[in-house]
Design a protein around this motif. Structure first.
Motif, short mmCIF file in Angstrom:
data_model
loop_
_atom_site.label_atom_id
_atom_site.label_comp_id
_atom_site.label_asym_id
_atom_site.label_seq_id
_atom_site.Cartn_x
_atom_site.Cartn_y
_atom_site.Cartn_z
N TYR A 126 60.15 17.93 24.01
CA TYR A 126 60.00 16.84 23.05
C TYR A 126 61.27 15.98 22.97
N HIS A 127 61.09 14.78 22.47
CA HIS A 127 62.19 13.85 22.19
C HIS A 127 62.17 13.54 20.70
N THR A 159 62.34 10.51 18.74
CA THR A 159 62.24 9.10 19.11
C THR A 159 62.83 8.17 18.07
N GLU A 160 62.81 8.58 16.81
CA GLU A 160 63.41 7.76 15.76
C GLU A 160 63.54 8.57 14.49
N GLN A 196 60.79 11.58 13.72
CA GLN A 196 59.61 11.49 14.58
C GLN A 196 59.86 12.22 15.89
N TRP A 211 58.20 13.32 19.73
CA TRP A 211 57.24 12.87 20.74
C TRP A 211 57.28 13.81 21.93
N GLU A 212 56.09 14.21 22.39
CA GLU A 212 55.98 15.01 23.61
C GLU A 212 55.67 14.07 24.77
N PRO A 213 56.46 14.13 25.84
CA PRO A 213 56.12 13.31 27.01
C PRO A 213 54.80 13.79 27.62
#
Length: 192
Positions: free
Chosen positions: A38-39, A41-42, A66, A68-70
């Protein structure tokens, strides 16, 4: 900590900083974890101002992280707590975050609808540090003010605006319900 007592941003950061060398994981449901690749993102700061059904204004701040999974998992990538804290520091250089803001983690994927969840527990095992997430919830702020609110099964008395007995009471005009003919909703009528 439980859903009824959300964690503030300062306490969340302090908890993370106690585990800098561990891999940071998020558990969004029993047995389900955000993919290790995950990242973050914000990080959002959301000042909330609302008026409840009793006519009382409320305000608070939410800090929303937040995730996010690529679409293709990056097998060699797992975020350490220290990396997450470096992202927090970068964000706070541009946007000072309210230390008393309520923390929420925003996440979703193809099998889990995007939602904001509360950190509800922490597990430190071996080289990993897991943040357990719990669903957000709704609440009636008027109930927490006491008085007669909550004494009837319907709870409709919660929708009665607070009355200042020192000030004269002025009549409130009926509210128009769009699309309904000859119907109106007045404060205290139970239609909220």
């Amino acid at each position: 900590m439980n859903n009824l007592n959300p964690m503030n941003w300062e306490a969340f950061k302090n908890t993370l900083s106690e585990n800098p060398d561990k891999v940071l994981q998020f558990q969004y449901a029993e047995g389900h974890f955000v993919d290790a690749s995950y990242h973050i993102t914000e990080i959002k700061q959301a000042p909330i101002v609302s008026v409840d059904c009793g006519g009382v204004m409320n305000s608070w701040t939410e800090i929303i992280v937040q995730l996010w999974e690529p679409s293709v998992a990056e097998t060699d990538r797992a975020m350490k707590v220290s990396k997450a804290l470096s992202i927090v520091n970068l964000v706070e250089k541009s946007l000072p975050l309210n230390p008393l803001g309520v923390v929420k983690i925003e996440f979703g994927n193809s099998k889990f609808d995007t939602r904001q969840m509360y950190p509800s527990g922490f597990i430190s095992e071996g080289d990993s540090f897991t943040v357990k997430l719990a669903a957000d919830f709704t609440q009636c702020k008027a109930i927490t003010r006491g008085g007669s609110c909550g004494t009837t099964p319907s709870g409709e008395e919660c929708c009665v605006p607070a009355v200042n007995t020192a000030a004269p009471v002025k009549e409130t005009p009926a509210l128009e319900i769009v699309g309904a003919e000859n119907q109106s909703c007045t404060p205290g009528s139970g239609c909220c």
